[in-house]
Design a protein around this motif. Structure first.
Motif, PDB file in Angstrom:
ATOM      1  N   ASP A 158       1.450   3.850   9.500  1.00  0.00           N
ATOM      2  CA  ASP A 158       1.712   2.422   9.668  1.00  0.00           C
ATOM      3  C   ASP A 158       2.830   2.267  10.692  1.00  0.00           C
ATOM      4  O   ASP A 158       3.973   2.653  10.435  1.00  0.00           O
ATOM      5  CB  ASP A 158       2.137   1.813   8.328  1.00  0.00           C
ATOM      6  N   VAL A 159       2.510   1.732  11.843  1.00  0.00           N
ATOM      7  CA  VAL A 159       3.536   1.493  12.854  1.00  0.00           C
ATOM      8  C   VAL A 159       3.582   0.005  13.195  1.00  0.00           C
ATOM      9  O   VAL A 159       3.853  -0.401  14.328  1.00  0.00           O
ATOM     10  CB  VAL A 159       3.350   2.379  14.110  1.00  0.00           C
ATOM     11  N   ARG A 168       8.276   7.168  -0.173  1.00  0.00           N
ATOM     12  CA  ARG A 168       9.703   6.893  -0.195  1.00  0.00           C
ATOM     13  C   ARG A 168      10.006   5.964   0.969  1.00  0.00           C
ATOM     14  O   ARG A 168       9.741   6.301   2.121  1.00  0.00           O
ATOM     15  CB  ARG A 168      10.531   8.168  -0.066  1.00  0.00           C
ATOM     16  N   LEU A 169      10.526   4.784   0.638  1.00  0.00           N
ATOM     17  CA  LEU A 169      10.761   3.768   1.655  1.00  0.00           C
ATOM     18  C   LEU A 169      12.225   3.778   2.063  1.00  0.00           C
ATOM     19  O   LEU A 169      13.109   3.875   1.214  1.00  0.00           O
ATOM     20  CB  LEU A 169      10.353   2.394   1.111  1.00  0.00           C
ATOM     21  N   ALA A 215       0.840  -1.210   0.000  1.00  0.00           N
ATOM     22  CA  ALA A 215       0.000   0.000   0.000  1.00  0.00           C
ATOM     23  C   ALA A 215       0.874   1.258   0.000  1.00  0.00           C
ATOM     24  O   ALA A 215       0.555   2.237  -0.677  1.00  0.00           O
ATOM     25  CB  ALA A 215      -0.924   0.003   1.218  1.00  0.00           C
ATOM     26  N   HIS A 216       1.967   1.227   0.747  1.00  0.00           N
ATOM     27  CA  HIS A 216       2.858   2.401   0.774  1.00  0.00           C
ATOM     28  C   HIS A 216       3.442   2.648  -0.605  1.00  0.00           C
ATOM     29  O   HIS A 216       3.484   3.776  -1.080  1.00  0.00           O
ATOM     30  CB  HIS A 216       3.986   2.196   1.782  1.00  0.00           C
ATOM     31  N   ALA A 217       3.901   1.578  -1.227  1.00  0.00           N
ATOM     32  CA  ALA A 217       4.494   1.717  -2.557  1.00  0.00           C
ATOM     33  C   ALA A 217       3.458   2.283  -3.526  1.00  0.00           C
ATOM     34  O   ALA A 217       3.756   3.168  -4.332  1.00  0.00           O
ATOM     35  CB  ALA A 217       5.028   0.373  -3.035  1.00  0.00           C
ATOM     36  N   GLU A 228     -10.960  13.246   5.599  1.00  0.00           N
ATOM     37  CA  GLU A 228     -10.031  13.874   6.555  1.00  0.00           C
ATOM     38  C   GLU A 228      -8.703  13.128   6.667  1.00  0.00           C
ATOM     39  O   GLU A 228      -7.804  13.587   7.378  1.00  0.00           O
ATOM     40  CB  GLU A 228     -10.648  13.905   7.957  1.00  0.00           C
ATOM     41  N   VAL A 229      -8.594  11.966   6.013  1.00  0.00           N
ATOM     42  CA  VAL A 229      -7.465  11.069   6.292  1.00  0.00           C
ATOM     43  C   VAL A 229      -6.482  11.026   5.125  1.00  0.00           C
ATOM     44  O   VAL A 229      -6.876  10.814   3.974  1.00  0.00           O
ATOM     45  CB  VAL A 229      -7.980   9.648   6.595  1.00  0.00           C
ATOM     46  N   LYS A 230      -5.195  11.225   5.446  1.00  0.00           N
ATOM     47  CA  LYS A 230      -4.117  11.040   4.474  1.00  0.00           C
ATOM     48  C   LYS A 230      -2.992  10.244   5.138  1.00  0.00           C
ATOM     49  O   LYS A 230      -2.811  10.325   6.357  1.00  0.00           O
ATOM     50  CB  LYS A 230      -3.541  12.392   4.031  1.00  0.00           C
ATOM     51  N   PRO A 231      -2.221   9.492   4.336  1.00  0.00           N
ATOM     52  CA  PRO A 231      -1.109   8.744   4.933  1.00  0.00           C
ATOM     53  C   PRO A 231       0.035   9.677   5.320  1.00  0.00           C
ATOM     54  O   PRO A 231       0.309  10.652   4.620  1.00  0.00           O
ATOM     55  CB  PRO A 231      -0.673   7.794   3.812  1.00  0.00           C
TER      56      PRO A 231
END
Lengths: 125, 378
Positions: B55-56, B23-24, B16-18, B227-230
Motif C-alpha cells: 500500500d503506497v 504493525r502500524l 485491511a492492514h489492521a 503468489e501474493v502476500k502483503p
C-alpha cells in the motif's frame, strides 16, 4: 535454582549465584523485528547498570542493550554472530547476549519479577 | 516517542492492514504498515521470489492538465530536467523537481496517459512527505493554460516480484504486454485502474492507481492469488536499497544535485544540452567538469551494518557520509550508499566506515547491489 528479572528497557537478567545472564525480552524482540546483527562486549569488560552493554540490529535499526545490573563480563554468546535470529526465536534461551559476574547484587531489587513485568507490558502496549 | 495515531492520516487500506495483523507506525504523517506478522526478512524474500503487495497510497498523485501534450510537457520541463516533450503516449519517466541552485526538492514519476482522450494531461506521483510542498511549488509556476489537480481520492497499490506478471495477466489481460516504465488504463478484476509497469523494489512489477472507494476490494482480490502476500514499508526500504534506488530526504535532498546523486541517466540528452530547467548552469557544469561528490554503493566486510549518518573514511580522514545503509536480506550482508569525492568513487576502491567508533572495511561497488528484473523490451 535461577530467577529471572526484567528492566523497564526490556532486558532480562537470569540469576544463578553471582552470575547474571543478560538478554532482551520476548516483547523486545517482537518490537525489534528480525535481528540481523548483534555486537557483544569483550570478556573482562566492566558494565554498569543502565549503561550500554551490547548492540542489537534489526533490518530497520540499531538499538542499545543496557546492562540491567553492574559487573564484569565473564562470557558472551558467540553463537549469535552466525545465528542472530536466535534472538527472535528463543530470546530468553538460546538468544542470550552476555553473562556478568555481579558487583552489586542489590541492584536486582530494583528490577521487576516476571509477573510485575507482565503488568508493566500492559501499560506500554 | 509518542505514537499519537489519532492525529495521523489513514490510507483507504488502513482497516485491511489492521486485519492482517500489521504493525502500524507513523510515516510521513500517515499510520502505515511497517511489517505484517511474517516480518521484514520473510516479506523481502517473498517479494524477490513471488509477488509482494504494497500500500503506497500515502504518496501524492496529481494531474497536470493542459490544452495539449506539448504545452503541459513544456510547463513541467521548466521545473525538472527530464525530457517530457518526447514522452510517447503511455510512457513514464523518473525525474526530480529542482530548486534554482539545482538541489533536489523531491523526486517523482511522470506519465503521459496512453488514452488519446486524456491528451494534454500528465500524471504525477510524488513522495508522501513532500506532496503539499510540491503542489505549492508547482502550481504557481505553471502558465495560465496548465493547472495542477491533486487527486486526493485515489489509492496506489504496488504489486512487485517475479510472479507479478502471472498474477496481473490473470486479472488484467494485457498487463503482461506493458513494458518497464509504460502505463495503460486497465480493468483489474473488473475494477477500473491506471496501471504502470514500474516500482521501487528492483523487481518486475506494477503500480496500480485506483479509486479510493475501490481500493479495499482490489487489495482483497489481489491477496486471493496464491503468489501474493502483503509487504510493509520495512521490506520496501530494504528492497529499494538493494536496487540502488534513492530515498528522498536521505540519499537525495535540497543539498544534492542529480549529477551528484548519480541520476544523470534520468536527464535525457536534449535537456542536458539545452538546459532550461532550474539549476541548469550548475548541472551542466557538473556534467562537464565532474561534481564535488558522487553517490556510490558500498559493501562492508563482516556483518555489522552501517547506518545513515556513518562517516566514510579514507586513510583516517573523513571523506563522506552514509545516506542509507542496512542489511541486505538477498545478499545476507550489509550494504550502504553514500557520497564520496569522485576520486574515490571507482568500483573496487577501499574505504572505511565508522560504526560506533570502529573503522569497518568497505568497498565501492556498482549499483544495483542485486540484479534488477525490470520488464524491459527485448
Amino acid at each position: 535454582m535461577s530467577e529471572i528479572r526484567y528492566s523497564k528497557d526490556h532486558e532480562y537478567v537470569r540469576v544463578d549465584g553471582d552470575v547474571a545472564t543478560i538478554g532482551i525480552s520476548d516483547y523486545a524482540q517482537s518490537q525489534l523485528g528480525d535481528v540481523v546483527y548483534v555486537e557483544l562486549p569483550e570478556i573482562g569488560k566492566a558494565v554498569a547498570q543502565g549503561k550500554e552493554a551490547a548492540v542489537v540490529e534489526s533490518v530497520k535499526a540499531a538499538s542499545e542493550v543496557y546492562a540491567p545490573v553492574s559487573g564484569e563480563v565473564v562470557e558472551v554468546n558467540g553463537a549469535l554472530e552466525g545465528a542472530p535470529a536466535s534472538v527472535n526465536e528463543d530470546p530468553e534461551g538460546q538468544g542470550w547476549f552476555l553473562k556478568v559476574r555481579m558487583s552489586n547484587p542489590a541492584e536486582l531489587e530494583g528490577l521487576m519479577s516476571a509477573d510485575a513485568y507482565a503488568d508493566f507490558l500492559k501499560t506500554v502496549s | 516517542m509518542t505514537n499519537d495515531s489519532a492525529s495521523l492520516q489513514r490510507t483507504p487500506l488502513h482497516a485491511a492492514h489492521a486485519a492482517h495483523g500489521a504493525r502500524l507506525v507513523p510515516f510521513a504523517g500517515y499510520d502505515m504498515p511497517v511489517q505484517y506478522p511474517d516480518g521484514i526478512l520473510a516479506e523481502h524474500a517473498w517479494t524477490r521470489t513471488q509477488a509482494g503487495l504494497f500500500d503506497v497510497s500515502h504518496m501524492g498523485q496529481a494531474l497536470l492538465v493542459g490544452p495539449d501534450h506539448d504545452t503541459a510537457a513544456r510547463a513541467l520541463e521548466a521545473l525538472l530536467p527530464a525530457d517530457l516533450r518526447g514522452l510517447k503516449p503511455g510512457q513514464q519517466r523518473y525525474s526530480q523537481l529542482l530548486a534554482e541552485d539545482g538541489g533536489i526538492l523531491d523526486d517523482l514519476m511522470v506519465t503521459r496517459p496512453r488514452d488519446p482522450a486524456r491528451e494534454g494531461t500528465l500524471f504525477l506521483v510524488v513522495n508522501a512527505a513532500g506532496k503539499r510542498a510540491d503542489y505549492v511549488h508547482i502550481a504557481p509556476r505553471l502558465p495560465a493554460d496548465v493547472r495542477l489537480v491533486p487527486q486526493e481520492d485515489l489509492a496506489l497499490i504496488a504489486l512487485q516480484g517475479p510472479q507479478s506478471e502471472a498474477v496481473m495477466a490473470r486479472l488484467a489481460p494485457g498487463a503482461e504486454t506493458l513494458t518497464f516504465m509504460h502505463a495503460a488504463p486497465l480493468e483489474v478484476a473488473g475494477i477500473a485502474c491506471h496501471v504502470s509497469r514500474s516500482g521501487y523494489t528492483g523487481e518486475n512489477g506494477y503500480e496500480i492507481s485506483v479509486a479510493a472507494a475501490a481500493a479495499a476490494a482490489l487489495w482483497t482480490r489481489l491477496l486471493q492469488e496464491p503468489e501474493v502476500k502483503p509487504v510493509g514499508l520495512g521490506a520496501r526500504d530494504s528492497l529499494r536499497l538493494e536496487a540502488g534506488l534513492c530515498l528522498y530526504g536521505h540519499d537525495i535532498d535540497p543539498t544534492t544535485s542529480p549529477v551528484e546523486a548519480a541520476l544523470v541517466w534520468s536527464i535525457q540528452k536534449r535537456r542536458r544540452e539545452e538546459g532550461g530547467f532550474p539549476g541548469a548552469a550548475r548541472i551542466q557544469r557538473e556534467l562537464a567538469d565532474g561534481p564535488a561528490r558522487v553517490r556510490v554503493g558500498l559493501t562492508l566486510e563482516g556483518r555489522a551494518p552501517a547506518r545513515e549518518g556513518a562517516e566514510i573514511v579514507k586513510d583516517g580522514e573523513t571523506v563522506g557520509v552514509v545516506t542509507s545503509g542496512g542489511f541486505a536480506p538477498t545478499l545476507g550482508a550489509p550494504i550502504a550508499m553514500g557520497y564520496v569525492p569522485p576520486a574515490l568513487a571507482a568500483p573496487g576502491t577501499g574505504l572505511d566506515i565508522l560504526v560506533r567508533g570502529r573503522a569497518l572495511p568497505a568497498k565501492v561497488v556498482r549499483m544495483p547491489f542485486v540484479a534488477p528484473r525490470y520488464a524491459r523490451k527485448n
